[in-house]
Scaffold this motif. Structure first.
Motif, PDB file in Angstrom:
ATOM      1  N   ASN A 105     -34.203  38.119  33.903  1.00  0.00           N
ATOM      2  CA  ASN A 105     -33.282  39.106  33.292  1.00  0.00           C
ATOM      3  C   ASN A 105     -32.460  39.610  34.774  1.00  0.00           C
ATOM      4  O   ASN A 105     -31.095  39.824  34.690  1.00  0.00           O
ATOM      5  CB  ASN A 105     -33.946  40.064  32.641  1.00  0.00           C
ATOM      6  N   GLU A 116     -34.748  28.245  34.167  1.00  0.00           N
ATOM      7  CA  GLU A 116     -35.715  29.076  33.388  1.00  0.00           C
ATOM      8  C   GLU A 116     -36.777  28.216  33.035  1.00  0.00           C
ATOM      9  O   GLU A 116     -36.774  27.344  31.981  1.00  0.00           O
ATOM     10  CB  GLU A 116     -34.954  29.738  32.256  1.00  0.00           C
ATOM     11  N   GLY A 139     -25.353  36.127  37.780  1.00  0.00           N
ATOM     12  CA  GLY A 139     -24.815  35.672  36.451  1.00  0.00           C
ATOM     13  C   GLY A 139     -23.232  35.732  36.471  1.00  0.00           C
ATOM     14  O   GLY A 139     -22.776  36.999  36.536  1.00  0.00           O
ATOM     15  N   GLN A 167     -29.904  36.893  35.761  1.00  0.00           N
ATOM     16  CA  GLN A 167     -28.698  36.838  35.131  1.00  0.00           C
ATOM     17  C   GLN A 167     -27.909  38.001  34.990  1.00  0.00           C
ATOM     18  O   GLN A 167     -26.548  37.881  35.199  1.00  0.00           O
ATOM     19  CB  GLN A 167     -29.153  36.656  33.699  1.00  0.00           C
ATOM     20  N   ASN A 168     -28.242  39.231  34.979  1.00  0.00           N
ATOM     21  CA  ASN A 168     -27.425  40.405  35.034  1.00  0.00           C
ATOM     22  C   ASN A 168     -26.880  40.637  36.309  1.00  0.00           C
ATOM     23  O   ASN A 168     -25.706  41.286  36.345  1.00  0.00           O
ATOM     24  CB  ASN A 168     -28.612  41.644  34.679  1.00  0.00           C
TER      25      ASN A 168
END
Length: 418
Positions: free
Chosen positions: A322, A338, A329, A325-326
């Motif tokens: 997470n 993943e 990303g 990605q945050n």
């Protein structure tokens, strides 16, 4: 979210300035966080403590505290035969770590040869194929024996088989190390096609051996884990029954320092290894084998136990992913896979930046796996790959460490871009 390549120089400088402020705040915390090795956490170790409750060491009328039973006790051989999908006669039980089984086998090939072939020590040059990024301990074994390592790139479904099929035409290429399920560090599981192409190899070297290090065979994070084709089911189709030596262990099931390991191979290979073992040891730890067989009961018991591990691992993996990605990303500076199981997350950053990321993380109190360790000789040709090990830190520490990693990645890339 705007990619760095689409930003103006002024925007990049402003981004860097904001990140430096965050970075200095992290440094001021005086942290000491470790994401360097794939060690089970204390909570994972605690779920195996009942192993120590067993005190009856008689099996089939034999006192397991005494000498003997070189290949391992029947109950444990049956358990691992079921796990690996072979017959008990194709199983040898080993010491606490499969690393020892791999080292000893390479040493045997080096000093005495494979099934009557010339010992590798007497050859002018010996080469091994190494899917990269890969497991640093494999590379360490090969470097110890001065075996030349040849990089083979990993693809989405396993190693580059076109390259491997060409390279094995060289008689000095004697083998390949690989982690076929949830590969270390990328978490890739070899596709059926890749497994079949490995099983069908026609190496120039009669003594070519694939070391099938199935370290994460049952280490799912999600219920819907990956499926790996059993290579021993395929090898007979091509007359290659002797080509694969498979190893696994309970290092990340029970106690890494006090587990058991197993080796699966053809009857010819088993007989060849037993000749060496007869000179090497009287037997491995049968009491520990018995404890594990009683603790797991059977393969279903082993799977149930590993679900407890998954419950502890899943939130840690999801937290790291997470944050990636945050924070990263859409920035165009990093990519990752993943995984559905295993112990690692592989992060690829902008080429030429990985070492700098490692330096920044260390400066802020986060220890990563040595950058470059996922390649032979510690040399990542792109200076791009970083192995993340989420298992050991408590969740709160992992949260901060992941934030620091992401900030360090962005800073390292901005330094290169500006």
């Amino acid at each position: 979210m705007k990619a760095y390549k689409d930003m103006t120089k002024e925007e990049l400088c402003a981004e860097k300035e904001a990140l430096l402020k965050r970075f200095e705040d992290y440094k001021a915390m005086g942290l000491k966080l470790d994401m360097s090795r794939g060690k089970p956490s204390k909570e994972q170790l605690d779920i195996s403590m009942k192993l120590l409750d067993y005190t009856d060491y008689i099996e089939d009328g034999i006192d397991l505290r005494n000498y003997g039973i070189l290949d391992g006790i029947p109950s444990c051989k049956k358990l691992f035969a079921d796990l690996l999908g072979v017959e008990p006669k194709n199983i040898l039980m080993g010491p606490n770590a499969s690393l020892s089984l791999m080292f000893d086998y390479i040493a045997q090939c080096y000093s005495h040869g494979v099934l009557g072939c010339t010992p590798w020590s007497k050859l002018p040059e010996v080469k091994f194929l190494c899917p990269v990024p890969g497991y640093d301990r494999h590379f360490t074994i090969l470097e110890y024996f001065n075996i030349k390592m040849i990089n083979v790139d990993m693809k989405d479904d396993g190693p580059d088989m076109d390259a491997i099929e060409e390279l094995v035409k060289d008689e000095s290429v004697k083998g390949m190390f690989c982690v076929p399920k949830y590969s270390n560090p990328q978490g890739i599981t070899f596709s059926d096609e890749v497994v079949k192409r490995i099983a069908a190899l026609k190496p120039a070297a009669e003594d070519f051996r694939v070391i099938w290090d199935n370290a994460y065979i049952i280490h799912e994070i999600y219920d819907e884990g990956d499926e790996l084709l059993n290579i021993f089911d395929v090898l007979p189709e091509y007359g290659n029954e002797d080509m694969v030596i498979e190893v696994c262990s309970t290092s990340k099931m029970t106690f890494p320092g006090a587990g058991i390991s197993a080796l699966a191979a053809s009857e010819a290979n088993i007989a060849d290894i037993l000749k060496r073992l007869n000179a090497q040891t009287i037997s491995y730890d049968k009491m520990n084998q018995h404890r594990h067989a009683e603790f797991f009961g059977d393969l279903e018991g082993m799977k149930a136990h590993m679900k407890k591990h998954a419950a502890l691992m899943k939130p840690k993996f999801e937290m790291v992913l997470n944050h990636l990605q945050n924070e990263l990303g859409g920035k165009g500076v990093a990519s990752w896979i993943e995984p559905r199981g295993g112990y690692f997350i592989s992060l690829d950053v902008m080429p030429g930046c990985a070492k700098r990321v490692g330096e920044l993380c260390k400066e802020a109190g986060v220890t990563l796996t040595s950058v470059g360790a996922t390649y032979p000789y510690g040399k990542d040709p792109k200076d791009s790959n970083i192995r993340i090990a989420p298992s050991l830190p408590p969740v709160n520490e992992l949260d901060i460490a992941s934030q620091i990693l992401c900030v360090s990645v962005k800073l390292a890339c901005l330094e290169k871009l500006i």
